[in-house]
Design a protein around this motif. Structure first.
Motif, short mmCIF file in Angstrom:
data_model
loop_
_atom_site.label_atom_id
_atom_site.label_comp_id
_atom_site.label_asym_id
_atom_site.label_seq_id
_atom_site.Cartn_x
_atom_site.Cartn_y
_atom_site.Cartn_z
N LEU A 49 32.94 43.55 39.85
CA LEU A 49 34.07 44.18 40.53
C LEU A 49 35.14 43.17 40.91
O LEU A 49 36.34 43.45 40.84
CB LEU A 49 33.56 44.90 41.79
CG LEU A 49 32.70 46.16 41.55
CD1 LEU A 49 32.17 46.71 42.86
CD2 LEU A 49 33.47 47.23 40.79
N ALA A 50 34.69 41.94 41.31
CA ALA A 50 35.65 40.90 41.66
C ALA A 50 36.45 40.49 40.43
O ALA A 50 37.67 40.29 40.49
CB ALA A 50 34.94 39.70 42.27
N ASN A 51 35.72 40.35 39.28
CA ASN A 51 36.43 40.01 38.04
C ASN A 51 37.41 41.10 37.64
O ASN A 51 38.54 40.84 37.19
CB ASN A 51 35.42 39.76 36.92
CG ASN A 51 34.58 38.51 37.17
OD1 ASN A 51 35.04 37.58 37.85
ND2 ASN A 51 33.36 38.49 36.64
N GLU A 52 36.98 42.34 37.80
CA GLU A 52 37.87 43.47 37.45
C GLU A 52 39.08 43.51 38.37
O GLU A 52 40.20 43.80 37.95
CB GLU A 52 37.08 44.78 37.54
CG GLU A 52 37.89 45.99 37.08
CD GLU A 52 37.06 47.27 37.09
OE1 GLU A 52 37.65 48.35 36.85
OE2 GLU A 52 35.83 47.19 37.34
N CYS A 53 38.84 43.18 39.65
CA CYS A 53 39.94 43.16 40.62
C CYS A 53 40.95 42.08 40.24
O CYS A 53 42.16 42.30 40.28
CB CYS A 53 39.39 42.92 42.02
SG CYS A 53 40.67 42.91 43.30
N ARG A 54 40.40 40.86 39.85
CA ARG A 54 41.31 39.79 39.44
C ARG A 54 42.07 40.18 38.18
O ARG A 54 43.25 39.90 38.03
CB ARG A 54 40.51 38.50 39.21
CG ARG A 54 40.09 37.81 40.51
CD ARG A 54 39.59 36.40 40.22
NE ARG A 54 38.40 36.42 39.39
CZ ARG A 54 37.16 36.50 39.85
NH1 ARG A 54 36.95 36.53 41.17
NH2 ARG A 54 36.14 36.50 39.02
N VAL A 56 42.84 43.23 37.20
CA VAL A 56 43.86 44.22 37.56
C VAL A 56 45.03 43.55 38.25
O VAL A 56 46.20 43.87 37.99
CB VAL A 56 43.25 45.32 38.44
CG1 VAL A 56 44.34 46.22 39.02
CG2 VAL A 56 42.24 46.14 37.66
N GLN A 57 44.73 42.56 39.12
CA GLN A 57 45.80 41.87 39.82
C GLN A 57 46.66 41.08 38.86
O GLN A 57 47.89 41.08 38.96
CB GLN A 57 45.21 40.94 40.89
CG GLN A 57 46.25 40.28 41.76
CD GLN A 57 45.60 39.47 42.87
OE1 GLN A 57 44.37 39.39 42.97
NE2 GLN A 57 46.43 38.85 43.72
N GLN A 58 45.97 40.39 37.88
CA GLN A 58 46.73 39.63 36.89
C GLN A 58 47.59 40.56 36.03
O GLN A 58 48.74 40.26 35.70
CB GLN A 58 45.78 38.82 36.01
CG GLN A 58 45.10 37.66 36.73
CD GLN A 58 44.08 36.97 35.86
OE1 GLN A 58 43.83 37.37 34.70
NE2 GLN A 58 43.46 35.90 36.40
N GLU A 59 47.00 41.70 35.67
CA GLU A 59 47.75 42.66 34.87
C GLU A 59 48.95 43.20 35.64
O GLU A 59 50.05 43.38 35.10
CB GLU A 59 46.82 43.81 34.46
CG GLU A 59 47.48 44.80 33.50
CD GLU A 59 46.51 45.88 33.06
OE1 GLU A 59 46.95 46.79 32.33
OE2 GLU A 59 45.32 45.82 33.44
N THR A 60 48.73 43.44 36.96
CA THR A 60 49.84 43.91 37.80
C THR A 60 50.94 42.87 37.88
O THR A 60 52.14 43.18 37.79
CB THR A 60 49.32 44.24 39.20
OG1 THR A 60 48.30 45.24 39.10
CG2 THR A 60 50.45 44.77 40.08
N GLU A 61 50.53 41.59 38.06
CA GLU A 61 51.52 40.51 38.13
C GLU A 61 52.26 40.39 36.81
O GLU A 61 53.47 40.16 36.78
CB GLU A 61 50.83 39.20 38.50
CG GLU A 61 50.28 39.18 39.92
CD GLU A 61 49.53 37.90 40.21
OE1 GLU A 61 49.37 37.10 39.27
OE2 GLU A 61 49.10 37.70 41.37
N SER A 62 51.51 40.55 35.70
CA SER A 62 52.14 40.45 34.39
C SER A 62 53.17 41.57 34.20
O SER A 62 54.27 41.35 33.71
CB SER A 62 51.08 40.53 33.30
OG SER A 62 51.67 40.53 32.01
N HIS A 63 52.77 42.77 34.62
CA HIS A 63 53.72 43.90 34.54
C HIS A 63 54.94 43.64 35.42
O HIS A 63 56.08 43.96 35.04
CB HIS A 63 53.03 45.20 34.96
CG HIS A 63 52.19 45.81 33.87
ND1 HIS A 63 52.70 46.25 32.66
CD2 HIS A 63 50.84 46.04 33.80
CE1 HIS A 63 51.74 46.72 31.90
NE2 HIS A 63 50.57 46.61 32.57
N ALA A 64 54.69 43.05 36.60
CA ALA A 64 55.81 42.78 37.50
C ALA A 64 56.77 41.77 36.90
O ALA A 64 57.99 41.90 37.01
CB ALA A 64 55.28 42.27 38.85
#
Length: 254
Positions: A49-54, A56-64
């Protein structure tokens, strides 16, 4: 005495730690999926879950980062929309403040339009009856001409016509002015008739003059008789004085 506490279940613990937006059905599905896993999978679940959270966060930052211009334009658009809404709100308040004066101005315009409509109707009626109005305006001149030329019958008819028109259209100032002119001509005619009675005229002419005076209706019959005698007496005294001055005998009097 020890206070007995109710045991906290696993569902309650998950409910306390999860976000308020997660539905209870999703919590139950997640719990069932955990129960179906083995011990090693359950132990490795937090790390996954921690890896998935990271991720998702990286993907969100990339989208941003990739859509930074879109976010910026969206923020600018939101700011402009807010500013336009505020400006529109101020304009609406200003418009609401002007509504009473606008209502007053509209009422004034309506009143002026009603007056203009009345004038337009009067002008249209005047233009439509131009010949009749022209004839009516010529009455004072015709009356004066008739009096000066001793057309007393026609003058009386014109005076009666003027009074009839003044009765029908008493609210028109022009009719009052017209009647005043006619009355001045009538006064002149009365003066000329009295002068005629004081001159040397024959009996038929005297009767004609008396008839005209009676039709004018200025004096009652008794006063008219007195006026006739006074006028003829003036003529008689003048004739006697002339005869006495010439030293001749005045033969007859009418």
């Amino acid at each position: 005495l020890a206070v007995s506490e109710e045991p906290i279940t696993l569902m309650d613990m998950l409910a306390l730690q999860s976000s308020a937006v997660i539905a209870r059905e999703e919590q139950e599905r997640f719990l069932l999926s955990l129960l179906s896993l083995g011990l090693e999978r359950v132990a490795a679940e937090p790390e996954r879950l921690a890896n998935e959270c990271r991720s998702v966060q990286q993907e969100t930052e990339s989208h941003a980062v990739n859509n930074y211009s879109a976010f910026l334009q969206s923020a600018v658009c939101v700011r402009k929309v807010r500013e336009e809404l505020e400006h529109s709100g101020r304009l609406l308040h200003e418009l609401a403040a002007e509504v009473p004066s606008l209502h007053t101005a509209s009422a004034e315009v309506e009143e002026k339009a009603r007056c203009v409509e009345g004038v337009r109707k009067d002008t249209h009626t005047t233009a439509k009856m131009h010949n009749q109005v022209l004839e009516l305006l010529e009455v004072p001149q015709l009356m004066d001409t008739a009096v000066r030329n001793e057309y007393y019958e026609e003058a009386l008819e014109l005076a009666a016509f003027a009074r009839k028109m003044q009765t029908r259209f008493a609210h028109i100032p022009l009719m009052r002015s017209l009647l005043q002119s006619v009355e001045r001509s009538e006064n002149q005619m009365l003066h000329l008739l009295l002068q005629k009675l004081q001159s040397q005229i024959q009996l038929p002419v005297c009767l004609h003059v008396i008839g005209v005076l009676r039709r004018m209706g200025r004096q009652p019959d008794q006063q008219l008789r007195t006026l006739f005698l006074q006028c003829r007496d003036v003529w008689l005294q003048t004739a006697v004085d002339v005869a006495a001055g010439q030293g001749t005998v005045f033969p007859t009097f009418c």
